[in-house]
Design a protein around this motif. Structure first.
Motif, PDB file in Angstrom:
ATOM      1  N   ALA A  26       0.698  -1.218   0.106  1.00 29.76           N
ATOM      2  CA  ALA A  26       0.040   0.004  -0.119  1.00 29.76           C
ATOM      3  C   ALA A  26       0.729   1.300  -0.136  1.00 29.76           C
ATOM      4  N   ALA A  27       0.301   2.402  -0.229  1.00 32.93           N
ATOM      5  CA  ALA A  27       0.963   3.481  -0.235  1.00 32.93           C
ATOM      6  C   ALA A  27       0.206   4.451   1.083  1.00 32.93           C
ATOM      7  N   ARG A  28       0.900   5.286   1.599  1.00 33.51           N
ATOM      8  CA  ARG A  28       0.270   6.198   2.689  1.00 33.51           C
ATOM      9  C   ARG A  28       0.116   7.530   1.850  1.00 33.51           C
ATOM     10  N   TRP A  29      -0.766   8.468   2.176  1.00 36.84           N
ATOM     11  CA  TRP A  29      -0.825   9.659   1.663  1.00 36.84           C
ATOM     12  C   TRP A  29      -0.938  10.794   2.911  1.00 36.84           C
ATOM     13  N   VAL A  30      -0.716  11.896   2.606  1.00 36.30           N
ATOM     14  CA  VAL A  30      -0.877  13.092   3.378  1.00 36.30           C
ATOM     15  C   VAL A  30      -1.158  14.362   2.455  1.00 36.30           C
ATOM     16  N   ARG A  31      -1.607  15.369   3.433  1.00 35.25           N
ATOM     17  CA  ARG A  31      -2.116  16.507   2.702  1.00 35.25           C
ATOM     18  C   ARG A  31      -0.878  17.640   3.169  1.00 35.25           C
ATOM     19  N   VAL A  32      -0.183  18.176   2.311  1.00 37.35           N
ATOM     20  CA  VAL A  32       0.614  19.304   2.617  1.00 37.35           C
ATOM     21  C   VAL A  32       0.531  20.709   2.140  1.00 37.35           C
ATOM     22  N   PRO A  33       0.959  21.681   2.419  1.00 36.83           N
ATOM     23  CA  PRO A  33       0.881  22.835   1.640  1.00 36.83           C
ATOM     24  C   PRO A  33       1.957  22.938   0.686  1.00 36.83           C
ATOM     25  N   GLY A  34       1.694  23.365  -0.394  1.00 36.23           N
ATOM     26  CA  GLY A  34       2.584  23.416  -1.839  1.00 36.23           C
ATOM     27  C   GLY A  34       2.690  24.976  -2.288  1.00 36.23           C
ATOM     28  N   PRO A  35       3.787  25.316  -3.050  1.00 36.25           N
ATOM     29  CA  PRO A  35       3.713  26.666  -3.495  1.00 36.25           C
ATOM     30  C   PRO A  35       2.620  27.032  -4.277  1.00 36.25           C
ATOM     31  N   GLY A  37      -0.599  25.944  -3.672  1.00 43.78           N
ATOM     32  CA  GLY A  37      -1.976  25.440  -3.036  1.00 43.78           C
ATOM     33  C   GLY A  37      -1.636  24.194  -2.410  1.00 43.78           C
ATOM     34  N   GLU A  38      -2.827  23.518  -1.864  1.00 42.80           N
ATOM     35  CA  GLU A  38      -2.640  22.515  -1.146  1.00 42.80           C
ATOM     36  C   GLU A  38      -2.469  21.136  -2.050  1.00 42.80           C
ATOM     37  N   LEU A  39      -1.455  20.323  -1.534  1.00 44.69           N
ATOM     38  CA  LEU A  39      -0.924  19.032  -2.318  1.00 44.69           C
ATOM     39  C   LEU A  39      -1.521  17.995  -1.521  1.00 44.69           C
ATOM     40  N   ALA A  40      -1.661  16.999  -2.111  1.00 41.74           N
ATOM     41  CA  ALA A  40      -1.721  15.629  -1.573  1.00 41.74           C
ATOM     42  C   ALA A  40      -0.665  14.744  -2.181  1.00 41.74           C
ATOM     43  N   VAL A  41       0.075  14.081  -1.110  1.00 39.35           N
ATOM     44  CA  VAL A  41       1.351  13.356  -1.751  1.00 39.35           C
ATOM     45  C   VAL A  41       1.439  11.814  -1.035  1.00 39.35           C
ATOM     46  N   ALA A  42       1.284  10.919  -1.944  1.00 40.44           N
ATOM     47  CA  ALA A  42       1.390   9.708  -1.446  1.00 40.44           C
ATOM     48  C   ALA A  42       2.881   9.008  -1.738  1.00 40.44           C
ATOM     49  N   PHE A  61      -5.314   8.769  -7.958  1.00 36.16           N
ATOM     50  CA  PHE A  61      -4.260   7.744  -7.498  1.00 36.16           C
ATOM     51  C   PHE A  61      -4.702   6.415  -7.814  1.00 36.16           C
ATOM     52  N   ARG A  62      -5.819   6.063  -7.432  1.00 41.82           N
ATOM     53  CA  ARG A  62      -6.446   4.875  -7.743  1.00 41.82           C
ATOM     54  C   ARG A  62      -6.327   4.498  -9.157  1.00 41.82           C
ATOM     55  N   LYS A  63      -6.687   5.515  -9.957  1.00 43.33           N
ATOM     56  CA  LYS A  63      -7.052   5.286 -11.428  1.00 43.33           C
ATOM     57  C   LYS A  63      -5.424   5.006 -11.790  1.00 43.33           C
ATOM     58  N   ARG A  64      -4.382   5.640 -11.361  1.00 43.29           N
ATOM     59  CA  ARG A  64      -3.162   5.383 -12.104  1.00 43.29           C
ATOM     60  C   ARG A  64      -2.347   4.431 -11.568  1.00 43.29           C
ATOM     61  N   PHE A  65      -2.549   3.905 -10.324  1.00 38.01           N
ATOM     62  CA  PHE A  65      -1.410   3.035  -9.504  1.00 38.01           C
ATOM     63  C   PHE A  65      -2.477   1.640  -9.152  1.00 38.01           C
ATOM     64  N   GLY A  66      -3.713   2.005  -9.014  1.00 40.80           N
ATOM     65  CA  GLY A  66      -4.544   0.884  -8.508  1.00 40.80           C
ATOM     66  C   GLY A  66      -4.065  -0.034  -7.258  1.00 40.80           C
ATOM     67  N   ARG A  67      -3.349   0.609  -6.380  1.00 37.01           N
ATOM     68  CA  ARG A  67      -3.027   0.011  -5.146  1.00 37.01           C
ATOM     69  C   ARG A  67      -3.796   0.698  -4.154  1.00 37.01           C
ATOM     70  N   PRO A  68      -3.741  -0.147  -2.933  1.00 37.26           N
ATOM     71  CA  PRO A  68      -4.379   0.400  -1.875  1.00 37.26           C
ATOM     72  C   PRO A  68      -3.563   1.832  -1.241  1.00 37.26           C
ATOM     73  N   LEU A  69      -4.367   2.431  -0.630  1.00 31.36           N
ATOM     74  CA  LEU A  69      -4.123   3.597  -0.022  1.00 31.36           C
ATOM     75  C   LEU A  69      -4.572   3.998   1.163  1.00 31.36           C
ATOM     76  N   LEU A  70      -3.558   4.471   2.322  1.00 31.32           N
ATOM     77  CA  LEU A  70      -3.896   4.603   3.341  1.00 31.32           C
ATOM     78  C   LEU A  70      -3.536   5.685   3.980  1.00 31.32           C
ATOM     79  N   PRO A  71      -4.231   6.482   5.150  1.00 32.28           N
ATOM     80  CA  PRO A  71      -3.632   7.652   5.445  1.00 32.28           C
ATOM     81  C   PRO A  71      -2.514   7.696   6.367  1.00 32.28           C
ATOM     82  N   GLY A  72      -1.553   8.621   6.046  1.00 36.27           N
ATOM     83  CA  GLY A  72      -0.454   8.582   6.633  1.00 36.27           C
ATOM     84  C   GLY A  72      -0.262   9.545   7.791  1.00 36.27           C
ATOM     85  N   ALA A  73       0.343   9.157   8.947  1.00 33.42           N
ATOM     86  CA  ALA A  73       0.640  10.093  10.178  1.00 33.42           C
ATOM     87  C   ALA A  73       1.451  11.283   9.714  1.00 33.42           C
ATOM     88  N   ARG A  74       2.464  11.208   9.108  1.00 38.88           N
ATOM     89  CA  ARG A  74       3.044  12.484   8.909  1.00 38.88           C
ATOM     90  C   ARG A  74       3.855  12.394   7.686  1.00 38.88           C
TER      91      ARG A  74
END
Length: 249
Positions: A26-35, A37-42, A61-74
């Motif tokens: 699986a991949a983890r993902w977080v939301r972070v501020p970017g230059p 606007g807001e970004l989502a990063v896996a 993400f699902r469309k492109r990688f088709g793998r599980p996605l879990l929330p990341g802590a940091r």
DNA sequence: TGTTTGGCGTCGC
DNA sequence: GGCGACGCCAAAC
């Protein structure tokens, strides 16, 4: 040594807490501020795998990688500095699943310093496919980690910024924020100047190369092509490496 | 200046 | 596996 990796994986699953294996799948993902606007990063245990604008991230993400996605802590180590400074800063990237061509294109793009730009044809030449200019464009269009691999620093040979995942306006804003002198590039391009040379060093550069920026005005000479600069006795800069061949613009 | 043609890695059929 | 169309382009009309 020659043990079946599948069996090894199953054994590991049986023996270990499932966390390790899960993180390999699986991949983890977080939301972070970017230059821009807001970004989502896996990211995976290998590194950052995907950067996307905040909206519609999970779907994309699902469309492109088709793998599980879990929330990341940091966020993974180095992500925030890399986004803030526009420099790699030891951030690891997970570029598995890309073709050799695309990986080479991305690696080449990654070497473009902050505040500078290079043409698509420059990448094409670097990866040994000087005529695959347009294919370079499509490879960059599929850059899974924009901003981290600075495909926004790849611009057209005629001085126009060109297309971008987040749109041409964002590309321009990013470049200006990084200190790239687009105004100057455009002014030069209007006079068909795509290279700058110094008659004190005998070197010819791309206009945004940090070496070119320091050329004293009265020692500065503009050229339309590297060939013409060469004919006038200049050699290509070893830092920005303007084409050994074509690249006229 | 604008338009056409060349060229090529991908992706979908 | 092939074939054709499609793109963050570039040089030549």
């Amino acid at each position: 040594m020659n043990q079946d990796p599948l069996l090894a994986g199953l054994a590991a699953l049986a023996a270990d807490p499932p966390q390790g294996l899960l993180d390999r799948i699986a991949a983890r993902w977080v939301r972070v501020p970017g230059p821009i606007g807001e970004l989502a990063v896996a990211f995976t245990d290998q590194g950052v795998a995907y950067v996307h604008e905040g909206d519609g991230f999970a779907e994309a993400f699902r469309k492109r990688f088709g793998r599980p996605l879990l929330p990341g802590a940091r966020p993974p180590a180095g992500l925030l500095p890399a986004l803030r400074t526009g420099r790699p800063s030891g951030l690891r990237l997970d570029l598995r699943g890309m073709s050799d061509f695309q990986r080479e294109v991305l690696e080449a793009a990654r070497t473009i310093p902050r505040g500078e730009v290079r043409p698509y044809a420059w990448i094409a030449e670097r990866v040994g496919r000087p005529r695959a200019v347009r294919a370079v464009g499509t490879a960059l269009a599929r850059n899974p980690v924009p901003l981290l691999i600075p495909c926004h620093r790849v611009t057209r040979s005629d001085g126009v910024v060109g297309e971008y995942v987040f749109g041409p306006a964002a590309k321009e804003r990013l470049l200006l924020a990084e200190g790239a002198d687009l105004e100057r590039v455009r002014e030069l391009a209007g006079r068909r100047v795509f290279y700058l040379a110094s008659d004190t060093t005998g070197v010819v550069c791309f206009p945004t190369c940090h070496n070119a920026r320091r050329i004293t005005p009265r020692h500065r000479h503009g050229f339309r092509s590297v060939a013409q600069a060469r004919a006038a006795g200049y050699r290509p800069c070893r830092t920005c490496e303007p084409a050994r061949a074509g690249l006229t613009g």
